[in-house]
Design an enzyme around this catalytic site. Structure first.
Site, PDB file in Angstrom:
ATOM      1  N   ARG A 108      -2.686 -12.156  25.048  1.00  0.00           N
ATOM      2  CA  ARG A 108      -2.315 -11.202  26.092  1.00  0.00           C
ATOM      3  C   ARG A 108      -3.462 -10.232  26.392  1.00  0.00           C
ATOM      4  O   ARG A 108      -3.566  -9.689  27.472  1.00  0.00           O
ATOM      5  CB  ARG A 108      -1.084 -10.425  25.619  1.00  0.00           C
ATOM      6  CG  ARG A 108      -0.511  -9.508  26.637  1.00  0.00           C
ATOM      7  CD  ARG A 108       0.848  -8.975  26.192  1.00  0.00           C
ATOM      8  NE  ARG A 108       1.546  -8.423  27.335  1.00  0.00           N
ATOM      9  CZ  ARG A 108       1.388  -7.163  27.739  1.00  0.00           C
ATOM     10  NH1 ARG A 108       0.621  -6.332  27.086  1.00  0.00           N
ATOM     11  NH2 ARG A 108       2.032  -6.744  28.811  1.00  0.00           N
ATOM     12  N   SER A 159       6.828   1.763  26.634  1.00  0.00           N
ATOM     13  CA  SER A 159       7.236   2.696  25.581  1.00  0.00           C
ATOM     14  C   SER A 159       6.506   2.461  24.264  1.00  0.00           C
ATOM     15  O   SER A 159       6.281   3.396  23.503  1.00  0.00           O
ATOM     16  CB  SER A 159       8.744   2.575  25.356  1.00  0.00           C
ATOM     17  OG  SER A 159       9.057   1.239  25.008  1.00  0.00           O
ATOM     18  N   TYR A 200      11.868  -2.762  17.540  1.00  0.00           N
ATOM     19  CA  TYR A 200      11.205  -3.057  18.815  1.00  0.00           C
ATOM     20  C   TYR A 200       9.706  -2.893  18.625  1.00  0.00           C
ATOM     21  O   TYR A 200       9.248  -1.824  18.237  1.00  0.00           O
ATOM     22  CB  TYR A 200      11.726  -2.088  19.894  1.00  0.00           C
ATOM     23  CG  TYR A 200      11.101  -2.278  21.255  1.00  0.00           C
ATOM     24  CD1 TYR A 200      10.915  -3.550  21.803  1.00  0.00           C
ATOM     25  CD2 TYR A 200      10.688  -1.179  22.015  1.00  0.00           C
ATOM     26  CE1 TYR A 200      10.349  -3.728  23.052  1.00  0.00           C
ATOM     27  CE2 TYR A 200      10.129  -1.348  23.277  1.00  0.00           C
ATOM     28  CZ  TYR A 200       9.964  -2.624  23.786  1.00  0.00           C
ATOM     29  OH  TYR A 200       9.394  -2.806  25.020  1.00  0.00           O
ATOM     30  N   TRP A 201       8.954  -3.952  18.839  1.00  0.00           N
ATOM     31  CA  TRP A 201       7.514  -3.862  18.652  1.00  0.00           C
ATOM     32  C   TRP A 201       6.757  -4.423  19.863  1.00  0.00           C
ATOM     33  O   TRP A 201       7.245  -5.322  20.545  1.00  0.00           O
ATOM     34  CB  TRP A 201       7.061  -4.567  17.369  1.00  0.00           C
ATOM     35  CG  TRP A 201       7.365  -6.042  17.319  1.00  0.00           C
ATOM     36  CD1 TRP A 201       6.545  -7.062  17.679  1.00  0.00           C
ATOM     37  CD2 TRP A 201       8.593  -6.647  16.853  1.00  0.00           C
ATOM     38  NE1 TRP A 201       7.172  -8.271  17.461  1.00  0.00           N
ATOM     39  CE2 TRP A 201       8.431  -8.052  16.973  1.00  0.00           C
ATOM     40  CE3 TRP A 201       9.801  -6.148  16.356  1.00  0.00           C
ATOM     41  CZ2 TRP A 201       9.432  -8.946  16.613  1.00  0.00           C
ATOM     42  CZ3 TRP A 201      10.795  -7.055  16.006  1.00  0.00           C
ATOM     43  CH2 TRP A 201      10.597  -8.425  16.130  1.00  0.00           C
ATOM     44  N   GLY A 202       5.563  -3.867  20.087  1.00  0.00           N
ATOM     45  CA  GLY A 202       4.739  -4.283  21.221  1.00  0.00           C
ATOM     46  C   GLY A 202       4.079  -5.633  20.978  1.00  0.00           C
ATOM     47  O   GLY A 202       3.870  -6.033  19.825  1.00  0.00           O
ATOM     48  N   GLY A 227       7.596  -1.813  32.838  1.00  0.00           N
ATOM     49  CA  GLY A 227       7.407  -0.836  31.760  1.00  0.00           C
ATOM     50  C   GLY A 227       7.634   0.598  32.202  1.00  0.00           C
ATOM     51  O   GLY A 227       7.556   0.940  33.389  1.00  0.00           O
ATOM     52  N   CYS A 276       3.485   1.156  24.112  1.00  0.00           N
ATOM     53  CA  CYS A 276       2.108   0.888  24.498  1.00  0.00           C
ATOM     54  C   CYS A 276       1.163   2.021  24.092  1.00  0.00           C
ATOM     55  O   CYS A 276       1.456   3.195  24.341  1.00  0.00           O
ATOM     56  CB  CYS A 276       2.085   0.736  26.012  1.00  0.00           C
ATOM     57  SG  CYS A 276       0.470   0.424  26.644  1.00  0.00           S
ATOM     58  N   SER A 324      -2.151  -7.904  29.682  1.00  0.00           N
ATOM     59  CA  SER A 324      -2.177  -6.450  29.840  1.00  0.00           C
ATOM     60  C   SER A 324      -3.035  -6.070  31.042  1.00  0.00           C
ATOM     61  O   SER A 324      -2.930  -4.972  31.556  1.00  0.00           O
ATOM     62  CB  SER A 324      -2.728  -5.802  28.581  1.00  0.00           C
ATOM     63  OG  SER A 324      -4.074  -6.165  28.425  1.00  0.00           O
ATOM     64  N   ASP A 337       1.339 -13.551  31.271  1.00  0.00           N
ATOM     65  CA  ASP A 337       1.591 -12.315  30.538  1.00  0.00           C
ATOM     66  C   ASP A 337       0.260 -11.767  30.057  1.00  0.00           C
ATOM     67  O   ASP A 337      -0.362 -12.322  29.159  1.00  0.00           O
ATOM     68  CB  ASP A 337       2.500 -12.635  29.342  1.00  0.00           C
ATOM     69  CG  ASP A 337       2.763 -11.419  28.501  1.00  0.00           C
ATOM     70  OD1 ASP A 337       2.786 -10.313  29.064  1.00  0.00           O
ATOM     71  OD2 ASP A 337       2.951 -11.565  27.270  1.00  0.00           O
ATOM     72  N   ASN A 340      24.052   7.339  48.264  1.00  0.00           N
ATOM     73  CA  ASN A 340      23.641   8.700  48.622  1.00  0.00           C
ATOM     74  C   ASN A 340      22.455   8.685  49.586  1.00  0.00           C
ATOM     75  O   ASN A 340      22.254   9.604  50.372  1.00  0.00           O
ATOM     76  CB  ASN A 340      23.231   9.514  47.379  1.00  0.00           C
ATOM     77  CG  ASN A 340      24.379   9.745  46.419  1.00  0.00           C
ATOM     78  OD1 ASN A 340      24.199   9.698  45.205  1.00  0.00           O
ATOM     79  ND2 ASN A 340      25.558   9.990  46.949  1.00  0.00           N
TER      80      ASN A 340
HETATM   81  P1  IMP Z   1       9.035  -0.681  28.161  1.00  0.00           P
HETATM   82  O1  IMP Z   1      10.124  -1.216  29.044  1.00  0.00           O
HETATM   83  O2  IMP Z   1       8.647   0.721  28.526  1.00  0.00           O
HETATM   84  O3  IMP Z   1       9.354  -0.816  26.713  1.00  0.00           O
HETATM   85  O4  IMP Z   1       7.725  -1.548  28.470  1.00  0.00           O
HETATM   86  C1  IMP Z   1       7.711  -2.938  28.338  1.00  0.00           C
HETATM   87  C2  IMP Z   1       6.390  -3.452  28.819  1.00  0.00           C
HETATM   88  O5  IMP Z   1       5.313  -2.957  28.016  1.00  0.00           O
HETATM   89  C3  IMP Z   1       6.214  -4.960  28.736  1.00  0.00           C
HETATM   90  O6  IMP Z   1       6.839  -5.660  29.763  1.00  0.00           O
HETATM   91  C4  IMP Z   1       4.703  -5.119  28.758  1.00  0.00           C
HETATM   92  O7  IMP Z   1       4.168  -5.086  30.050  1.00  0.00           O
HETATM   93  C5  IMP Z   1       4.229  -3.882  28.032  1.00  0.00           C
HETATM   94  N1  IMP Z   1       3.870  -4.169  26.629  1.00  0.00           N
HETATM   95  C6  IMP Z   1       4.457  -4.991  25.747  1.00  0.00           C
HETATM   96  N2  IMP Z   1       3.870  -4.930  24.539  1.00  0.00           N
HETATM   97  C7  IMP Z   1       2.865  -4.051  24.657  1.00  0.00           C
HETATM   98  C8  IMP Z   1       1.891  -3.559  23.757  1.00  0.00           C
HETATM   99  O8  IMP Z   1       1.853  -3.878  22.568  1.00  0.00           O
HETATM  100  N3  IMP Z   1       1.003  -2.689  24.286  1.00  0.00           N
HETATM  101  C9  IMP Z   1       1.034  -2.304  25.584  1.00  0.00           C
HETATM  102  N4  IMP Z   1       1.945  -2.691  26.452  1.00  0.00           N
HETATM  103  C10 IMP Z   1       2.864  -3.580  25.996  1.00  0.00           C
END
Ligand code: IMP
Length: 502
Positions: free
Chosen positions: A418, A317, A405-407, A359, A319, A263, A261, A460
């Site tokens: 990460r 979302s 929901y948090w990053g 994502g 990010c 970025s 995992d 389709n």
């Molecule tokens: P979502 O489905 O659009 O909400 O994106 C989820 C994905 O965002 C995850 O699987 C990660 O790859 C990425 N992600 C998770 N946490 C963070 C963050 O804090 N910053 C940037 N990307 C993130």
């Protein structure tokens, strides 16, 4: 001189699928969404498939053991979050592997010398009316009896009455041995017109309860994803720092697939991590790597030995990587380029490496587009975080239910590994936010609806499988003006009109 890409990078909302011919065979019920998760040689099978192309993100707010069980039941895979101690991540994996659909570890247990008042309080707390009476009041103590609402009448009894005086005692209960199968248990339940069946070991200790009401729900899951021992399949996140401790613990706990995992996956750290796994486990441990957004990144991870490659930088979302660091790429462009690199690699080597679009899925049709553009499966965070099964709080904000929901790059998650480029021991700046998402109900209902749309669109396009979709799809860019045309337009929505009038 810097390299300039000739085209702007684009995201899913800038594309649409153009229908192809659909024969009368092409109906949603005939569509298979089965998809490979790990690499395989031409003419061979992948060692791991999912029955639906959805996996849940490696995030604290998304993937714990509860989510993993719910998603595997529908045919997908969760990757348990790695931003926790090795022990607690391994314990989550172990709980998924130990879970037996239909076999419930009793959550309402009491000692024989407790009272009717305690039974009523327990019922209020758990919402369950079947209470196991065990010698020590635990879910695995010696079973002495069962209390259901048929055993007492509040109007005629003192609430101080002892449980042992009104429980149905063990001698009068129908029970079954601990190794009874679900089918056998259900037959006993039907034959004896029971509501529940306790399974006990040779020392009369309670192991599981099987409930009549669960029977239908366990019959329904035709797509559930099981290993050869009929346990749910589960994935787990790892990082490029503590793999020498984390990987053995996760493998021991039974994880079916791992994923680094990070970025940014185009790094020596990832190749070192994969090399360590290959050195210690050969090909028996499956590990995905990422994230990358172009051909070069894919080639690097393919050659490093990744079992699948994950795509996406900056499109999540929650990010803020693009804002903070100015790196990333529109998700659709990234998927299209990496899919071409995957196909080129397959032609050259005969090895097919599945790719995962991670994502940025906002609408259900984005899933279909990502598949059509070449993704084998899709990772989603926000989508799953909205469901009952996500690990976060459900809160009422101004009359609307929301989930948190948090990053992983937010200060709240503190997942510095990460974002680690070597040397860091903490986050020096955030790459994610802490947010709310509208609560959406159960995973099953939502996944069913989303995949009904995907299956319908595939029909389709004249496709009954994901690979057929990838071959046949016709994809068009849309102009900014035609995007406006895509939603309801030039009408006044009734909901809006009514609330404006109030
Ligand atoms: P979502 O489905 O659009 O909400 O994106 C989820 C994905 O965002 C995850 O699987 C990660 O790859 C990425 N992600 C998770 N946490 C963070 C963050 O804090 N910053 C940037 N990307 C993130």
């Amino acid at each position: 001189m810097a390299y300039y890409f000739s085209e702007p990078s684009r995201t899913f909302s800038e594309y649409l699928l153009v229908p192809g011919y659909s024969s009368s065979e092409c109906v949603p019920a005939n569509v298979s969404l089965r998809t490979p998760i790990v690499k395989f040689k031409k003419g061979e099978q992948s060692a791991l498939y999912a029955n639906i192309p959805l996996v849940s993100a490696i995030m604290q707010a998304v993937s714990d053991d509860k989510m993993a069980i719910a998603l595997a039941r529908e045919g997908g895979i969760s990757f348990i979050y790695g931003s926790q101690s090795v022990e607690s991540e391994a314990a989550m994996v172990a709980r998924v592997k130990a879970y037996k659909a239909g076999f419930i570890v009793s959550d309402s247990n009491i000692k024989p010398d407790q009272t009717l008042a305690d039974i009523l309080a327990l019922k209020k707390k758990t919402g369950h009316s079947t209470v196991a009476v065990t010698d020590d009041g635990t879910a695995t103590g010696k079973l002495l009896g069962i209390v259901t609402s048929r055993d007492y009448r509040i109007s005629r009894m003192s609430t101080e009455e002892k449980v042992e005086s009104f429980m149905t005692p063990f001698e009068k209960l129908i029970t079954a041995p601990a190794d009874t199968t679900l089918k056998e248990a259900n037959n006993i339940i039907w034959d004896h017109k029971l509501n529940s069946l306790p399974l006990v070991d040779e020392n009369q200790h309670l192991v599981y309860m099987v409930f009549r009401k669960d029977y239908d729900s366990h019959k329904e899951n035709a797509l559930e994803l099981l290993d050869k021992d009929k346990r749910y399949i589960v994935g787990a996140g790892i990082n490029t720092r503590d793999y020498a401790e984390r990987v053995p613990a996760l493998v021991e706990a039974g994880a079916d697939v791992l994923c680094i995992d990070s970025s940014e996956g185009f790094s020596e750290w990832q190749s070192r991590t994969i090399a360590w796994i290959r050195e210690h486990y050969g090909d028996t441990v499956k590990v995905g790597a990422g994230n990358v957004v172009d051909r070069e990144g894919f080639r690097f991870l393919a050659e490093a030995g990744a079992d699948f490659v994950k795509i996406g930088i900056g499109g999540g979302s929650i990010c803020i990587t693009r804002e903070q660091k100015g790196i990333g790429r529109g998700q659709a462009t990234a998927v299209i380029e990496v899919a071409a690199a995957r196909d080129e690699y397959y032609k050259e080597t005969g090895i097919y490496i599945p790719i995962c679009s991670d994502g940025g899925i906002v609408h259900d049709y984005h899933v279909t587009l990502a598949l059509a553009m070449g993704a084998d499966f899709i990772m989603l965070g926000r989508y799953f975080s909205r469901f009952d099964e996500s690990p976060t709080n459900k809160v009422n904000i101004g009359g609307t239910f929301m989930k948190e929901y948090w990053g992983e790059g937010s200060a709240r998650a503190r997942n510095w590994q990460r974002y680690d480029l070597g040397g860091a021991q903490k986050l020096s700046f955030e790459e994610g936010v802490d947010s709310y998402v509208p609560y959406a109900g159960s995973l099953k209902d939502n996944v069913t609806l989303t995949l009904n749309k995907v299956r319908s669109t595939m029909c389709n396009c004249g496709a009954l499988t994901i690979s057929e979709l990838q071959e046949k799809a016709k994809i068009t860019l849309v102009s900014a003006t035609s995007i406006v045309e895509g939603g309801a337009h030039d009408v006044v929505l009734k909901d809006t009109a009514v609330s404006a009038h109030k």
